[in-house]
Design a protein around this motif. Structure first.
Motif, PDB file in Angstrom:
ATOM      1  N   ALA A 100       0.815  -1.215   0.000  1.00  0.00           N
ATOM      2  CA  ALA A 100       0.000   0.000   0.000  1.00  0.00           C
ATOM      3  C   ALA A 100       0.847   1.263   0.000  1.00  0.00           C
ATOM      4  O   ALA A 100       0.425   2.313  -0.494  1.00  0.00           O
ATOM      5  N   ASP A 101       2.081   1.181   0.549  1.00  0.00           N
ATOM      6  CA  ASP A 101       2.922   2.370   0.615  1.00  0.00           C
ATOM      7  C   ASP A 101       3.851   2.510  -0.589  1.00  0.00           C
ATOM      8  O   ASP A 101       4.638   3.452  -0.661  1.00  0.00           O
ATOM      9  N   ALA A 102       3.772   1.600  -1.548  1.00  0.00           N
ATOM     10  CA  ALA A 102       4.600   1.695  -2.753  1.00  0.00           C
ATOM     11  C   ALA A 102       4.144   2.873  -3.596  1.00  0.00           C
ATOM     12  O   ALA A 102       2.974   3.269  -3.574  1.00  0.00           O
ATOM     13  N   LYS A 103       5.067   3.429  -4.354  1.00  0.00           N
ATOM     14  CA  LYS A 103       4.743   4.590  -5.181  1.00  0.00           C
ATOM     15  C   LYS A 103       4.013   4.136  -6.438  1.00  0.00           C
ATOM     16  O   LYS A 103       4.518   3.324  -7.208  1.00  0.00           O
ATOM     17  N   LEU A 104       2.813   4.677  -6.627  1.00  0.00           N
ATOM     18  CA  LEU A 104       1.983   4.340  -7.776  1.00  0.00           C
ATOM     19  C   LEU A 104       1.288   5.604  -8.259  1.00  0.00           C
ATOM     20  O   LEU A 104       0.674   6.321  -7.466  1.00  0.00           O
ATOM     21  N   TYR A 105       1.423   5.867  -9.554  1.00  0.00           N
ATOM     22  CA  TYR A 105       0.808   7.043 -10.160  1.00  0.00           C
ATOM     23  C   TYR A 105      -0.088   6.603 -11.308  1.00  0.00           C
ATOM     24  O   TYR A 105       0.189   5.602 -11.969  1.00  0.00           O
ATOM     25  N   THR A 106      -1.141   7.369 -11.545  1.00  0.00           N
ATOM     26  CA  THR A 106      -1.998   7.117 -12.697  1.00  0.00           C
ATOM     27  C   THR A 106      -1.742   8.199 -13.736  1.00  0.00           C
ATOM     28  O   THR A 106      -1.440   9.356 -13.399  1.00  0.00           O
ATOM     29  N   PHE A 107      -1.859   7.816 -15.030  1.00  0.00           N
ATOM     30  CA  PHE A 107      -1.487   8.755 -16.093  1.00  0.00           C
ATOM     31  C   PHE A 107      -2.354   8.544 -17.321  1.00  0.00           C
ATOM     32  O   PHE A 107      -2.667   7.403 -17.688  1.00  0.00           O
ATOM     33  N   SER A 108      -2.710   9.647 -17.954  1.00  0.00           N
ATOM     34  CA  SER A 108      -3.393   9.614 -19.245  1.00  0.00           C
ATOM     35  C   SER A 108      -2.618  10.467 -20.239  1.00  0.00           C
ATOM     36  O   SER A 108      -2.367  11.657 -19.981  1.00  0.00           O
ATOM     37  N   ALA A 109      -2.238   9.873 -21.362  1.00  0.00           N
ATOM     38  CA  ALA A 109      -1.546  10.624 -22.405  1.00  0.00           C
ATOM     39  C   ALA A 109      -2.482  11.591 -23.111  1.00  0.00           C
ATOM     40  O   ALA A 109      -2.034  12.562 -23.728  1.00  0.00           O
ATOM     41  N   ILE A 110      -3.775  11.352 -23.011  1.00  0.00           N
ATOM     42  CA  ILE A 110      -4.760  12.214 -23.660  1.00  0.00           C
ATOM     43  C   ILE A 110      -4.952  13.506 -22.861  1.00  0.00           C
ATOM     44  O   ILE A 110      -4.829  14.614 -23.390  1.00  0.00           O
ATOM     45  N   SER A 111      -5.252  13.363 -21.577  1.00  0.00           N
ATOM     46  CA  SER A 111      -5.536  14.536 -20.741  1.00  0.00           C
ATOM     47  C   SER A 111      -4.301  15.054 -20.007  1.00  0.00           C
ATOM     48  O   SER A 111      -4.330  16.155 -19.444  1.00  0.00           O
ATOM     49  N   LYS A 112      -3.219  14.270 -20.008  1.00  0.00           N
ATOM     50  CA  LYS A 112      -1.979  14.565 -19.270  1.00  0.00           C
ATOM     51  C   LYS A 112      -2.189  14.516 -17.761  1.00  0.00           C
ATOM     52  O   LYS A 112      -1.340  14.972 -16.986  1.00  0.00           O
ATOM     53  N   THR A 113      -3.304  13.930 -17.321  1.00  0.00           N
ATOM     54  CA  THR A 113      -3.532  13.742 -15.891  1.00  0.00           C
ATOM     55  C   THR A 113      -2.435  12.866 -15.301  1.00  0.00           C
ATOM     56  O   THR A 113      -2.136  11.797 -15.830  1.00  0.00           O
TER      57      THR A 113
END
Length: 202
Positions: free
Chosen positions: A168-181
């Motif tokens: 749970a403490d591992a680094k995890l990011y979400t990304f969209s190439a369309i919206s650049k979120t």
């Protein structure tokens, strides 16, 4: 990090016996074919099509070293897991990637990209283990998040964590190439990695 300059400095194929020895920190990006590594790199460096992208999975068959701001390398590793690539070639890729992970003196961290729509398969699990065995805690980037509804996202992320055994403490990011979120959060992570190196030198 403000992007001022980007240059493709080294292109390494599977037949290359020696990997480049750089004098700057390296950040590697790994993931299966068509997961969006080049799209992520293009978003990070704010160049529309600098890193090589393709609609054909398995087309990127080289390790590409992009020098950013004359200070750090973004290393785009060959995509893995595409069925139409020969078994011998897949083994050569695997050998090259593993050799790089264990042999680079300047590799600081590895970003492992995973498609939010797909449960991590055996290739993803092997790459995750290779990264861990080389002494790194992978930074997970879950791509193509624009393809799922918000109500589906939590379940997909939970499945990814459970399949790979990500804590749970591992680094995890979400990304969209369309919206650049997710771009800003990933850039902050990069700043921390690179800045940490500079602080250690002082």
């Amino acid at each position: 990090m403000k992007i001022k300059s980007v240059e493709l400095e080294h292109v390494v194929g599977v037949t290359t016996k020696k990997l480049p020895r750089t004098a700057s920190p390296e950040i590697a990006f790994a993931g299966r074919s068509n997961v969006g590594k080049s799209s992520l790199i293009n978003a990070l460096i704010q160049r529309k099509s600098f890193a090589r992208t393709s609609s054909t999975p398995g087309k990127t068959q080289t390790m590409n070293f992009y020098k950013v701001n004359d200070a750090v390398y973004f290393v785009d590793l060959p995509g893995y897991g595409y069925a139409d690539v020969s078994a011998d070639f897949r083994r050569s890729w695997g050998s090259m990637i593993e050799r790089y992970l264990k042999g680079s003196d300047n590799l600081k961290t590895v970003f492992l990209l995973l498609d939010v729509r797909r449960t991590p398969n055996a290739d993803d699990q092997q790459m995750y283990e290779w990264i861990k065995a080389a002494g790194f805690d992978p930074v997970i980037v879950v791509t193509k998040t624009d393809k799922l509804k918000r109500s589906q996202m939590a379940r997909a992320l939970k499945e990814i964590r459970n399949t790979l055994g990500i804590t749970a403490d591992a680094k995890l990011y979400t990304f969209s190439a369309i919206s650049k979120t997710g771009r800003d959060e990933i850039m902050e992570e990069l700043d921390e990695i690179i800045g940490g190196r500079e602080d250690d030198k002082d």
